[in-house]
Write a protein that holds these residues in place. Structure first.
Motif, mmCIF file in Angstrom:
data_model
loop_
_atom_site.group_PDB
_atom_site.id
_atom_site.type_symbol
_atom_site.label_atom_id
_atom_site.label_comp_id
_atom_site.label_asym_id
_atom_site.label_seq_id
_atom_site.Cartn_x
_atom_site.Cartn_y
_atom_site.Cartn_z
ATOM 1 N N ARG A 105 0.735 -0.635 13.467
ATOM 2 C CA ARG A 105 0.412 -2.120 12.836
ATOM 3 C C ARG A 105 0.180 -2.002 11.175
ATOM 4 N NH1 ARG A 105 -3.544 -1.193 15.879
ATOM 5 N NH2 ARG A 105 -5.551 -0.480 14.868
ATOM 6 N N THR A 106 -0.216 -0.713 10.858
ATOM 7 C CA THR A 106 -0.167 -0.607 9.439
ATOM 8 C C THR A 106 0.975 0.195 8.905
ATOM 9 O OG1 THR A 106 -1.322 1.442 9.665
ATOM 10 C CG2 THR A 106 -2.797 -0.439 9.561
ATOM 11 N N SER A 107 2.177 0.421 9.443
ATOM 12 C CA SER A 107 3.072 1.366 9.067
ATOM 13 C C SER A 107 4.562 0.649 9.649
ATOM 14 C CB SER A 107 3.071 2.564 9.602
ATOM 15 O OG SER A 107 2.020 2.987 9.313
ATOM 16 N N PRO A 108 4.633 -0.551 9.340
ATOM 17 C CA PRO A 108 5.932 -1.257 9.804
ATOM 18 C C PRO A 108 7.073 -0.613 9.423
ATOM 19 C CG PRO A 108 4.821 -2.677 8.063
ATOM 20 C CD PRO A 108 4.056 -1.534 8.173
ATOM 21 N N VAL A 109 7.326 -0.141 8.161
ATOM 22 C CA VAL A 109 8.703 0.446 7.928
ATOM 23 C C VAL A 109 8.868 1.603 8.868
ATOM 24 C CG1 VAL A 109 10.071 1.536 5.973
ATOM 25 C CG2 VAL A 109 8.644 -0.535 5.421
ATOM 26 N N GLN A 110 8.005 2.428 9.032
ATOM 27 C CA GLN A 110 8.007 3.614 9.524
ATOM 28 C C GLN A 110 8.439 3.106 11.233
ATOM 29 O OE1 GLN A 110 5.567 3.174 7.598
ATOM 30 N NE2 GLN A 110 5.281 5.118 6.257
ATOM 31 N N ALA A 111 7.618 2.381 11.696
ATOM 32 C CA ALA A 111 7.936 1.754 12.962
ATOM 33 C C ALA A 111 9.502 1.169 13.020
ATOM 34 C CB ALA A 111 6.875 0.555 13.399
ATOM 35 N N SER A 112 9.980 0.749 11.878
ATOM 36 C CA SER A 112 11.311 0.180 11.803
ATOM 37 C C SER A 112 12.217 1.612 12.183
ATOM 38 C CB SER A 112 11.600 -0.640 10.670
ATOM 39 O OG SER A 112 12.861 -0.922 10.859
ATOM 40 N N VAL A 113 11.819 2.655 11.396
ATOM 41 C CA VAL A 113 12.660 3.609 11.444
ATOM 42 C C VAL A 113 12.809 4.311 12.885
ATOM 43 C CG1 VAL A 113 12.837 6.247 10.599
ATOM 44 C CG2 VAL A 113 12.414 4.092 9.126
ATOM 45 N N ILE A 114 11.767 4.394 13.578
ATOM 46 C CA ILE A 114 11.557 5.021 14.999
ATOM 47 C C ILE A 114 12.397 3.857 15.959
ATOM 48 C CG2 ILE A 114 9.892 5.177 16.851
ATOM 49 C CD1 ILE A 114 7.765 6.246 14.626
ATOM 50 N N ALA A 115 12.056 2.830 15.920
ATOM 51 C CA ALA A 115 12.942 1.942 16.895
ATOM 52 C C ALA A 115 14.245 1.881 16.708
ATOM 53 C CB ALA A 115 12.259 0.314 16.539
ATOM 54 N N THR A 116 14.846 1.787 15.324
ATOM 55 C CA THR A 116 16.284 1.585 15.015
ATOM 56 C C THR A 116 16.842 3.351 15.384
ATOM 57 O OG1 THR A 116 15.779 0.530 13.180
ATOM 58 C CG2 THR A 116 17.616 1.568 13.165
ATOM 59 N N THR A 117 16.065 4.234 15.264
ATOM 60 C CA THR A 117 16.394 5.592 15.738
ATOM 61 C C THR A 117 16.710 5.667 17.330
ATOM 62 O OG1 THR A 117 15.527 6.697 13.919
ATOM 63 C CG2 THR A 117 15.970 8.129 15.844
ATOM 64 N N ALA A 118 15.646 5.098 18.073
ATOM 65 C CA ALA A 118 15.917 5.091 19.541
ATOM 66 C C ALA A 118 16.870 4.299 19.929
ATOM 67 C CB ALA A 118 14.593 4.573 19.903
#
Length: 156
Positions: free
Chosen positions: A57-70
C-alpha cells in the motif's frame, strides 16, 4: 484479372489478416489486463472489504511494476503460442529479449502514469490510480502492438 481488382483483393486479405491478429492480441491483452490490474489492486488495496490495504500500500509504483511484469510474462506466452504462433522466431532467447524490451517500455509508460498521478497531481485514491493505470495501459498497448508486429514476432 484487372490490376485494380487484384489490388483490392490483396488489400482485403491484408486487412482481414490484421483484424484477426488484432483480435487475438486483444484477447491475450484483455486477460493480461486482468492479471495486471487485479494484481495491482490486491497488492496496493488488498482484498475488497479489507481495512488495512494490501502488502504494498505504501509502494504503488513498485506494485505497478510487479503486476505489469506478471502480466507481461502471461502475455508473452499467449502471444507466442497463439497470436503469433506462425511468426515467432526460432531463437526463443532473442525473441524473449526483444519482447522484454518492448514490455519494459510499456511498463515504464504504465508506471509513469501512476507516478504522474501520485507525485505530480497529488492524487492517491483507488479511482485515480486505476484511471492513471488504464490511461497508461491504453498507451502501452498501442506501443506493444506496433513493437510486436515490427520487431518481436517476426519470422527470421
Amino acid at each position: 484479372m484487372p490490376v485494380l481488382a487484384t489490388v483490392a483483393l490483396r488489400a482485403r486479405d491484408a486487412v482481414k489478416g490484421v483484424w484477426r491478429e488484432a483480435a487475438k492480441f486483444g484477447v491475450v491483452g484483455a486477460l493480461a489486463f486482468v492479471v495486471d490490474n487485479g494484481g495491482y489492486n490486491l497488492l496496493v488495496f488488498g482484498l475488497p472489504g479489507g481495512a488495512e490495504g494490501g502488502p504494498m500500500r505504501t509502494s504503488p509504483v513498485q506494485a505497478s511494476v510487479i503486476a505489469t511484469t506478471a502480466a507481461a510474462l502471461f502475455s508473452w506466452v499467449g502471444n507466442r503460442y497463439w497470436t503469433y504462433r506462425d511468426q515467432h522466431r526460432e531463437k526463443v532467447t532473442q525473441e524473449l529479449v526483444l519482447f522484454l524490451v518492448a514490455n519494459g517500455v510499456g511498463l515504464a509508460i504504465t508506471a509513469g502514469t501512476v507516478f504522474a498521478s501520485r507525485q505530480l497531481l497529488g492524487l492517491d485514491s483507488a479511482l485515480s490510480d486505476n484511471t492513471a493505470r488504464i490511461f497508461g495501459w491504453v498507451l502501452a498497448t498501442l506501443f506493444r502492438f506496433y513493437a510486436y508486429r515490427r520487431y518481436v514476432f517476426v519470422a527470421p
